[in-house]
Design a protein around this motif. Structure first.
Motif, mmCIF file in Angstrom:
data_model
loop_
_atom_site.group_PDB
_atom_site.id
_atom_site.type_symbol
_atom_site.label_atom_id
_atom_site.label_comp_id
_atom_site.label_asym_id
_atom_site.label_seq_id
_atom_site.Cartn_x
_atom_site.Cartn_y
_atom_site.Cartn_z
ATOM 1 N N PHE A 61 0.532 8.629 -5.212
ATOM 2 C CA PHE A 61 0.050 7.309 -5.605
ATOM 3 C C PHE A 61 0.093 6.646 -4.211
ATOM 4 O O PHE A 61 -0.960 6.042 -3.942
ATOM 5 N N VAL A 62 1.103 6.872 -3.270
ATOM 6 C CA VAL A 62 0.923 5.945 -1.937
ATOM 7 C C VAL A 62 -0.323 6.543 -1.358
ATOM 8 O O VAL A 62 -0.953 5.559 -0.281
ATOM 9 N N ARG A 63 -0.554 7.789 -1.167
ATOM 10 C CA ARG A 63 -1.828 8.265 -0.444
ATOM 11 C C ARG A 63 -3.070 7.585 -1.153
ATOM 12 O O ARG A 63 -3.923 7.120 -0.390
ATOM 13 N N TYR A 64 -3.151 7.578 -2.303
ATOM 14 C CA TYR A 64 -4.231 7.311 -3.034
ATOM 15 C C TYR A 64 -4.567 5.793 -2.872
ATOM 16 O O TYR A 64 -5.451 5.326 -2.405
ATOM 17 N N GLN A 68 -7.354 3.381 -0.876
ATOM 18 C CA GLN A 68 -8.172 2.208 -1.305
ATOM 19 C C GLN A 68 -7.956 0.847 -0.486
ATOM 20 O O GLN A 68 -8.452 -0.129 -0.761
ATOM 21 N N GLY A 69 -7.566 1.085 0.628
ATOM 22 C CA GLY A 69 -7.286 0.079 1.442
ATOM 23 C C GLY A 69 -5.868 -0.764 1.332
ATOM 24 O O GLY A 69 -5.973 -1.880 1.976
ATOM 25 N N ILE A 70 -5.091 -0.438 0.555
ATOM 26 C CA ILE A 70 -3.796 -0.864 0.424
ATOM 27 C C ILE A 70 -2.878 -0.862 1.571
ATOM 28 O O ILE A 70 -2.451 0.306 1.964
ATOM 29 N N THR A 71 -2.289 -1.681 2.226
ATOM 30 C CA THR A 71 -1.317 -1.693 3.334
ATOM 31 C C THR A 71 -0.010 -2.219 3.015
ATOM 32 O O THR A 71 0.882 -2.431 3.863
ATOM 33 N N GLU A 96 -0.639 0.408 9.928
ATOM 34 C CA GLU A 96 -0.480 -0.996 9.874
ATOM 35 C C GLU A 96 0.205 -1.378 8.531
ATOM 36 O O GLU A 96 0.568 -2.735 8.357
ATOM 37 N N ALA A 97 0.615 -0.373 7.621
ATOM 38 C CA ALA A 97 1.303 -0.512 6.330
ATOM 39 C C ALA A 97 2.741 -1.460 6.628
ATOM 40 O O ALA A 97 3.105 -1.253 7.912
ATOM 41 N N ARG A 98 3.020 -2.162 5.575
ATOM 42 C CA ARG A 98 4.508 -2.697 5.451
ATOM 43 C C ARG A 98 4.868 -2.440 4.098
ATOM 44 O O ARG A 98 4.129 -2.410 3.151
ATOM 45 N N VAL A 99 6.281 -1.955 4.207
ATOM 46 C CA VAL A 99 6.813 -1.609 2.960
ATOM 47 C C VAL A 99 8.305 -2.356 2.859
ATOM 48 O O VAL A 99 9.201 -2.508 3.734
ATOM 49 N N VAL A 100 8.504 -2.691 1.357
ATOM 50 C CA VAL A 100 9.750 -3.441 0.974
ATOM 51 C C VAL A 100 10.215 -2.645 0.084
ATOM 52 O O VAL A 100 9.657 -2.400 -1.009
ATOM 53 N N TYR A 101 11.545 -2.070 0.282
ATOM 54 C CA TYR A 101 12.192 -1.414 -0.738
ATOM 55 C C TYR A 101 13.134 -2.373 -1.430
ATOM 56 O O TYR A 101 13.782 -3.101 -0.612
ATOM 57 N N ARG A 149 -2.526 -11.637 -0.447
ATOM 58 C CA ARG A 149 -3.431 -10.429 -0.344
ATOM 59 C C ARG A 149 -3.092 -9.013 -1.252
ATOM 60 O O ARG A 149 -1.742 -9.372 -1.637
ATOM 61 N N PRO A 150 -3.629 -8.132 -1.575
ATOM 62 C CA PRO A 150 -3.475 -7.142 -2.564
ATOM 63 C C PRO A 150 -2.004 -6.640 -2.188
ATOM 64 O O PRO A 150 -2.062 -6.206 -0.967
ATOM 65 N N VAL A 151 -1.151 -6.124 -2.935
ATOM 66 C CA VAL A 151 -0.045 -5.407 -2.902
ATOM 67 C C VAL A 151 0.273 -4.391 -3.974
ATOM 68 O O VAL A 151 -0.299 -4.592 -5.072
#
Length: 273
Positions: A61-64, A68-71, A96-101, A149-151
């Motif tokens: 899912f994350v790779r896909y 699609q341009g999601i960061t 450039e991705a940002r991730v919050v768990y 922006r898209p998340v």
């Protein structure tokens, strides 16, 4: 993990996150977690494979989504660190991705923070995902994610641990409403359409744990996506086969890990129009 528990943690109460870790072959669990997990495996031995395949699905899912341009990624109920963590996959494909768990378990939060080496790109938040207003307003969430922006919102192997009395559909709707157009929602959820006697027994086992176990029929799981548009193949019965790409090459075709256990697990990913 030794049997000596951190302060404030009761090792005698089975914990869903640590049971998940045990199913994955991890060591961050106590004897009580292993004993209850073994009871689950005695009834549904496929649980271990399904848990591992769910981890593999998260990576796909994350790779896909990166393609699609999601960061930006908000991973709710993230659980203990395991293979193919969201930030590892995301940063590999989108530096450039940002991730919050987000997780409500203090042990999960402690382990997660120990794993994270780049607080400017990755955060681990201790919080209750059933309180979307609090999570969405949390300063660490707002510091990394721009909801204009898209998340990508990930709810993987989470919602069947939230009982109906906590209004999981209302909770998910609140998160959906906060997302900008072009955002994505990804869910995996244990189903109850078939083999209800098995899932009922597992639910009884989880009464001893810190969280309940509430599998749901496919129609109820599909409703979590609201008016989001499914990405082919869309809403899958047991759509977590590890050797298949995402999206699958034949839109609309269900993927079954084991036809005899069909509809015991669902997964889907959808985009906000």
């Amino acid at each position: 993990m030794t049997e000596e528990a951190p302060q404030g943690v009761d090792p005698h109460i089975p914990n869903a996150a640590r049971m998940y870790d045990y199913f994955l072959g991890g060591k961050d669990n106590f004897q009580a977690d292993r004993e209850l997990a073994d009871l689950v495996l005695s009834v549904v031995p496929e649980t271990r494979d399904g848990t591992r395949e769910n981890r593999a699905l998260i990576g796909r899912f994350v790779r896909y989504l990166c393609e699609q341009g999601i960061t930006q990624f908000l991973d709710l109920g993230s659980g203990l660190p395991a293979q193919e963590n969201v930030h590892e996959v995301a940063l590999m494909h989108a530096p450039e991705a940002r991730v919050v768990y987000v997780d409500s378990d203090p042990v999960v939060a402690t382990h997660g923070r120990a794993l994270l080496a780049d607080p400017e790109r990755v955060a681990m938040v201790l919080g209750d995902v059933r309180r979307p207003t609090e999570i969405l307003a949390h300063p660490e969430v707002r510091a990394l994610l721009d909801f204009d922006r898209p998340v990508a919102l990930l709810m993987m192997f989470l919602l069947h641990l939230i009982p109906d009395e906590d209004d999981p559909h209302g909770c998910v709707a609140a998160y959906r409403d906060a997302l900008a157009p072009g955002s994505y929602l990804a869910i995996s959820h244990v189903g109850s359409d078939s083999h209800s006697s098995l899932t009922d027994r597992v639910s009884q086992f989880y009464e001893r744990a810190n969280l309940p176990f509430r599998p749901r029929p496919g129609e109820e799981i599909s409703a979590f996506f609201g008016d989001f548009e499914f990405i082919p193949p869309g809403y899958l019965a047991n759509g977590i086969a590890p050797d298949l790409p995402w999206p699958y090459i034949e839109p609309g075709s269900p993927i079954f890990l084991d036809e005899d256990l069909a509809r015991m697990g669902y997964a889907g990913i959808a985009r906000k129009p």
